[in-house]
Design an enzyme around this catalytic site. Structure first.
Site, PDB file in Angstrom:
ATOM      1  N   HIS A   1       5.233   4.473  12.733  1.00  9.57           N
ATOM      2  CA  HIS A   1       5.248   4.385  11.265  1.00  9.57           C
ATOM      3  C   HIS A   1       6.258   5.441  10.797  1.00  9.57           C
ATOM      4  O   HIS A   1       5.916   6.606  10.618  1.00  9.57           O
ATOM      5  CB  HIS A   1       3.827   4.676  10.772  1.00  9.57           C
ATOM      6  CG  HIS A   1       3.624   4.692   9.298  1.00  9.57           C
ATOM      7  ND1 HIS A   1       3.108   3.621   8.591  1.00  9.57           N
ATOM      8  CD2 HIS A   1       3.835   5.666   8.366  1.00  9.57           C
ATOM      9  CE1 HIS A   1       2.991   3.938   7.304  1.00  9.57           C
ATOM     10  NE2 HIS A   1       3.431   5.173   7.144  1.00  9.57           N
TER      11      HIS A   1
ATOM     12  N   CYS B   1       4.418   9.140   0.614  1.00 10.39           N
ATOM     13  CA  CYS B   1       3.028   9.602   0.562  1.00 10.39           C
ATOM     14  C   CYS B   1       2.919  10.583  -0.590  1.00 10.39           C
ATOM     15  O   CYS B   1       3.645  11.575  -0.630  1.00 10.39           O
ATOM     16  CB  CYS B   1       2.638  10.283   1.871  1.00 10.39           C
ATOM     17  SG  CYS B   1       0.997  11.050   1.803  1.00 10.39           S
TER      18      CYS B   1
ATOM     19  N   ARG C   1       0.837  -1.214   0.000  1.00 12.88           N
ATOM     20  CA  ARG C   1       0.000   0.000   0.000  1.00 12.88           C
ATOM     21  C   ARG C   1       0.874   1.268   0.000  1.00 12.88           C
ATOM     22  O   ARG C   1       0.927   1.993  -0.987  1.00 12.88           O
ATOM     23  CB  ARG C   1      -0.944  -0.036   1.219  1.00 12.88           C
ATOM     24  CG  ARG C   1      -2.061   0.990   1.167  1.00 12.88           C
ATOM     25  CD  ARG C   1      -1.642   2.400   1.593  1.00 12.88           C
ATOM     26  NE  ARG C   1      -1.125   2.470   2.957  1.00 12.88           N
ATOM     27  CZ  ARG C   1      -0.533   3.556   3.459  1.00 12.88           C
ATOM     28  NH1 ARG C   1      -0.378   4.647   2.717  1.00 12.88           N
ATOM     29  NH2 ARG C   1      -0.055   3.559   4.691  1.00 12.88           N
ATOM     30  N   ASP C   2       1.561   1.527   1.094  1.00 10.57           N
ATOM     31  CA  ASP C   2       2.345   2.755   1.223  1.00 10.57           C
ATOM     32  C   ASP C   2       3.439   2.798   0.160  1.00 10.57           C
ATOM     33  O   ASP C   2       3.775   3.861  -0.375  1.00 10.57           O
ATOM     34  CB  ASP C   2       2.966   2.786   2.635  1.00 10.57           C
ATOM     35  CG  ASP C   2       3.466   4.149   3.058  1.00 10.57           C
ATOM     36  OD1 ASP C   2       4.070   4.834   2.216  1.00 10.57           O
ATOM     37  OD2 ASP C   2       3.286   4.530   4.223  1.00 10.57           O
TER      38      ASP C   2
ATOM     39  N   HIS D   1       8.827   6.973   8.305  1.00 11.50           N
ATOM     40  CA  HIS D   1       9.436   7.088   6.976  1.00 11.50           C
ATOM     41  C   HIS D   1      10.913   7.445   7.168  1.00 11.50           C
ATOM     42  O   HIS D   1      11.279   8.142   8.110  1.00 11.50           O
ATOM     43  CB  HIS D   1       8.689   8.132   6.142  1.00 11.50           C
ATOM     44  CG  HIS D   1       7.387   7.597   5.616  1.00 11.50           C
ATOM     45  ND1 HIS D   1       7.284   7.008   4.375  1.00 11.50           N
ATOM     46  CD2 HIS D   1       6.160   7.498   6.182  1.00 11.50           C
ATOM     47  CE1 HIS D   1       6.030   6.596   4.195  1.00 11.50           C
ATOM     48  NE2 HIS D   1       5.325   6.877   5.283  1.00 11.50           N
TER      49      HIS D   1
END
Ligand code: HMG
Ligand code: MG
Length: 304
Positions: free
Chosen positions: A209, A242, A17-18, A211
């Site tokens: 989460h 994102c 997904r990400d 990054h």
């Protein structure tokens, strides 16, 4: 230093997904399934496989309905999907995913760019979505984005992130994942953020989460480990970002996280060699070099 470390942690894999939402190429459905199969084979038990957002906004994941429906259930493995509203939930139900993830930003500007709504409107939409999700026996996770900083507003008031995290938990999310969406966090800041959160939220309800845009994800995760966090999101090979956070790199690479954990004797249930294979599959699928360190160096060559 290095106190209070656990024997075991749980990893929540976000690459399908990400990772794939941020690729220039739209990966064919069969390749996405190949990646997910490789992640399952490596031992990942929680995988965010796609996103039921608008296909106009995220065309890379426009096949979400087909993908989720095509995945055979695997005992002990939870497939989840990002979900922005009731329309997304209906799609998730039809595709029989076991879990959805709501997402809202601590920054007003990022939230509006990301979902075309104010933070309050997002929370209200989720408030009306969580009941129907639970009625359908679908678990609900929450994300708070831009907790460490926003690409548009800069520094964020952490109290605001805390209020949002608590709202998500109060409405029925089983866990809230705190996002360093643009990868600007550093360890002292992480300690301050987590201590504020942990004063009001039990550690088992918090995930991180991170990054890895500036290479600080693992350092921040180590702080989280010491403070009692046991749930970490990561992305194989470091795939991702994102699309509404310009310049943000992928999540902490799963291989790097597992390598660090293994070296410290912390079990994540993942077979690192097989995970490296999954990272190679991801790289061949997207057709570009992935940034993860262990992905690039390999496991053995470092130890040789
Ligand atoms: P909108 O255009 O404001 O939606 O988009 P709307 O409610 O006005 O509806 C417009 C049209 O979209 C309607 O169709 C709706 O039915 C349709 P029309 O009547 O015009 O034919 N629609 C949908 N279609 C499919 N699925 C849906 C859906 N909802 C409405 N769920 C919306 C609002 C939220 C849908 C849009 O802004 C969107 O999809 N945004 C995508 C955001 C996104 O995916 N961002 C990246 C993920 S977030 C992230 O990466 C951060 C995270 O990793 C954590 C971190 O790193 O910190 C999670
Ligand atoms: Mg993210």
């Amino acid at each position: 230093m290095l106190e209070n470390l656990p024997d075991r942690v749980s990893i929540y894999e976000v690459s399908p997904r990400d990772g794939l939402q941020n690729e220039k190429v739209t990966v064919p459905l069969g390749d996405k399934i190949r990646l997910i199969d490789a992640l399952v084979a490596a031992g990942l038990k929680r995988i965010e496989v796609t996103s039921f957002v608008s296909p106009k906004w995220i065309p890379q994941l426009a096949d979400a309905d087909y993908l989720a429906a095509a995945l055979d259930p695997v005992p002990g493995v939870t497939f989840s999907a990002l979900c922005p509203n009731l329309v997304g939930l209906e799609r998730a139900k039809a595709a029989r995913v076991q879990e959805v993830a709501f997402f809202v930003s601590a920054s007003e500007t990022h939230n509006r760019k990301n979902v075309n709504k104010s933070v309050d409107a997002s929370l209200a939409a989720f408030e009306g979505t969580v009941g129907p999700a639970r009625d359908a026996n679908i678990g609900v996770r929450g994300y708070v984005s831009t907790v460490w900083g926003c690409p548009y507003e800069g520094e964020i008031d952490v109290k605001r992130a805390l209020v949002i995290a608590k709202r998500l938990l109060d409405m029925g999310c089983y866990q809230v994942s705190l996002g360093d969406t643009i990868g600007v966090g550093t360890p002292r800041q992480t300690k301050a953020i987590l201590e504020m959160m942990l004063a009001e939220i039990p550690a088992e309800k918090i995930a991180m989460h991170m990054h890895d845009t500036r290479g600080t994800a693992l350092a921040n995760i180590l702080v989280g480990l010491e403070l009692g966090i046991r749930d970490f999101d990561s992305s194989v090979g470091g795939l991702g970002g994102c699309p509404y956070a310009p310049g943000a790199a992928g999540n902490c690479a799963t291989e790097d996280l597992v390598f660090m954990l293994q070296g410290m004797g912390i079990d994540s249930g993942i077979d690192l060699e097989r995970l490296v294979e999954a990272g190679r599959a991801a790289e061949s699928i997207v057709g570009r070099k992935l940034p993860g360190k262990v992905h690039q160096s390999g496991v053995r060559s470092l130890r040789a």
